[in-house]
Design a protein around this motif. Structure first.
Motif, short mmCIF file in Angstrom:
data_model
loop_
_atom_site.label_atom_id
_atom_site.label_comp_id
_atom_site.label_asym_id
_atom_site.label_seq_id
_atom_site.Cartn_x
_atom_site.Cartn_y
_atom_site.Cartn_z
N VAL A 4 -25.88 24.30 -78.91
CA VAL A 4 -25.76 22.93 -79.38
C VAL A 4 -27.03 22.19 -78.99
CG1 VAL A 4 -24.39 20.81 -79.24
CG2 VAL A 4 -23.27 23.04 -79.08
N PHE A 5 -27.60 21.47 -79.96
CA PHE A 5 -28.85 20.76 -79.76
C PHE A 5 -28.66 19.27 -79.98
CE2 PHE A 5 -29.78 25.01 -81.15
CZ PHE A 5 -30.87 25.40 -80.40
N LYS A 6 -29.31 18.49 -79.14
CA LYS A 6 -29.43 17.04 -79.33
C LYS A 6 -30.67 16.84 -80.19
CE LYS A 6 -30.15 12.83 -76.68
NZ LYS A 6 -30.18 12.23 -75.34
N THR A 7 -30.57 16.05 -81.27
CA THR A 7 -31.70 15.88 -82.18
C THR A 7 -31.95 14.41 -82.49
OG1 THR A 7 -30.58 15.87 -84.34
CG2 THR A 7 -30.96 18.03 -83.30
N THR A 8 -33.06 14.17 -83.20
CA THR A 8 -33.34 12.84 -83.72
C THR A 8 -33.26 12.81 -85.25
OG1 THR A 8 -35.73 13.28 -83.73
CG2 THR A 8 -34.82 12.19 -81.77
N VAL A 9 -32.61 13.80 -85.83
CA VAL A 9 -32.42 13.83 -87.28
C VAL A 9 -31.55 12.65 -87.65
CG1 VAL A 9 -31.47 15.13 -89.21
CG2 VAL A 9 -32.68 16.33 -87.38
N ASN A 10 -32.01 11.87 -88.64
CA ASN A 10 -31.35 10.59 -88.89
C ASN A 10 -30.78 10.41 -90.28
OD1 ASN A 10 -33.76 10.50 -90.17
ND2 ASN A 10 -34.59 8.77 -89.06
N CYS A 46 -24.62 32.15 -83.99
CA CYS A 46 -25.18 33.41 -84.45
C CYS A 46 -24.08 34.45 -84.37
CB CYS A 46 -26.37 33.84 -83.61
SG CYS A 46 -27.11 35.38 -84.17
N ILE A 47 -23.75 35.04 -85.51
CA ILE A 47 -22.65 36.00 -85.53
C ILE A 47 -23.07 37.39 -85.08
CG2 ILE A 47 -21.33 34.75 -87.27
CD1 ILE A 47 -22.46 36.63 -89.38
N SER A 48 -24.38 37.57 -84.86
CA SER A 48 -24.84 38.91 -84.47
C SER A 48 -25.74 38.91 -83.24
CB SER A 48 -25.58 39.56 -85.64
OG SER A 48 -26.75 38.82 -85.94
N GLY A 49 -25.59 37.92 -82.37
CA GLY A 49 -26.41 37.92 -81.16
C GLY A 49 -26.74 36.52 -80.68
N LYS A 50 -27.90 36.40 -80.05
CA LYS A 50 -28.35 35.16 -79.43
C LYS A 50 -29.07 34.26 -80.43
CE LYS A 50 -30.97 33.76 -75.29
NZ LYS A 50 -30.85 32.40 -75.62
N VAL A 51 -28.90 32.96 -80.28
CA VAL A 51 -29.59 31.96 -81.11
C VAL A 51 -31.02 31.81 -80.58
CG1 VAL A 51 -29.64 29.52 -81.75
CG2 VAL A 51 -27.45 30.75 -81.66
N ASP A 52 -31.98 31.79 -81.49
CA ASP A 52 -33.39 31.62 -81.13
C ASP A 52 -33.66 30.13 -80.93
OD1 ASP A 52 -36.14 31.55 -80.88
OD2 ASP A 52 -36.50 32.95 -82.53
N GLU A 53 -33.42 29.66 -79.72
CA GLU A 53 -33.53 28.23 -79.39
C GLU A 53 -34.93 27.69 -79.65
OE1 GLU A 53 -32.50 28.17 -75.29
OE2 GLU A 53 -30.44 28.82 -75.65
N LEU A 54 -35.93 28.41 -79.19
CA LEU A 54 -37.31 27.95 -79.33
C LEU A 54 -37.71 27.79 -80.79
CD1 LEU A 54 -39.82 27.10 -77.81
CD2 LEU A 54 -40.49 29.49 -77.68
N TRP A 55 -37.33 28.75 -81.62
CA TRP A 55 -37.65 28.67 -83.05
C TRP A 55 -37.02 27.42 -83.67
CZ3 TRP A 55 -34.74 28.55 -87.51
CH2 TRP A 55 -35.45 28.65 -88.69
N GLN A 61 -39.38 20.15 -84.79
CA GLN A 61 -40.61 19.44 -84.44
C GLN A 61 -41.59 19.44 -85.61
OE1 GLN A 61 -41.72 21.53 -80.84
NE2 GLN A 61 -40.76 19.98 -79.54
N LYS A 62 -41.73 20.55 -86.31
CA LYS A 62 -42.62 20.62 -87.47
C LYS A 62 -42.18 19.65 -88.56
CE LYS A 62 -44.26 25.35 -86.91
NZ LYS A 62 -44.27 26.70 -87.46
N ALA A 63 -40.88 19.38 -88.63
CA ALA A 63 -40.34 18.45 -89.62
C ALA A 63 -40.40 17.00 -89.12
CB ALA A 63 -38.91 18.83 -89.95
N GLY A 64 -40.89 16.80 -87.89
CA GLY A 64 -41.06 15.45 -87.36
C GLY A 64 -39.91 14.94 -86.51
N PHE A 65 -39.07 15.85 -86.03
CA PHE A 65 -37.91 15.45 -85.23
C PHE A 65 -37.98 16.09 -83.84
CE2 PHE A 65 -36.57 15.56 -89.68
CZ PHE A 65 -36.22 14.23 -89.84
N ASP A 66 -37.28 15.47 -82.91
CA ASP A 66 -37.14 16.04 -81.57
C ASP A 66 -35.82 16.81 -81.50
OD1 ASP A 66 -39.50 14.87 -80.59
OD2 ASP A 66 -38.44 13.00 -80.13
N ALA A 67 -35.80 17.82 -80.68
CA ALA A 67 -34.58 18.59 -80.45
C ALA A 67 -34.63 19.18 -79.05
CB ALA A 67 -34.44 19.71 -81.47
#
Length: 75
Positions: A4-10, A46-55, A61-67
């Motif tokens: 679960v991520f906290k974001t600035t997506v508005n 992720c139904i098959s393992g770990k979520v790639d948090e950094l990606w 961030q590339k889209a202009g948001f914080d997470a």
């Protein structure tokens, strides 16, 4: 595994574009936004393992948001 991520997506439009990118890149991910929550939550399962948090953080961030990973609170 679920992260679960906290974001600035508005906006729903931005959320839909980001979800499309997530699902196109990782077909094993099931993701959704809760923009009604004060933290504008992004939930990713992720139904098959770990979520790639950094990606995911970099994608937003590339889209202009914080997470950031929302840590579990112990009561």
């Amino acid at each position: 595994m679920v992260e679960v991520f906290k974001t600035t997506v508005n906006s729903r439009t931005n959320a839909l574009l980001l979800l499309e990118q997530i699902h196109d890149t990782y077909s094993s991910y099931r993701a959704n936004f809760d923009l009604e929550d004060c933290d504008r939550i992004l939930r990713v399962e992720c139904i098959s393992g770990k979520v790639d948090e950094l990606w995911l953080i970099r994608l937003l961030q590339k889209a202009g948001f914080d997470a950031a990973v929302l840590e579990d609170e112990i009561c």
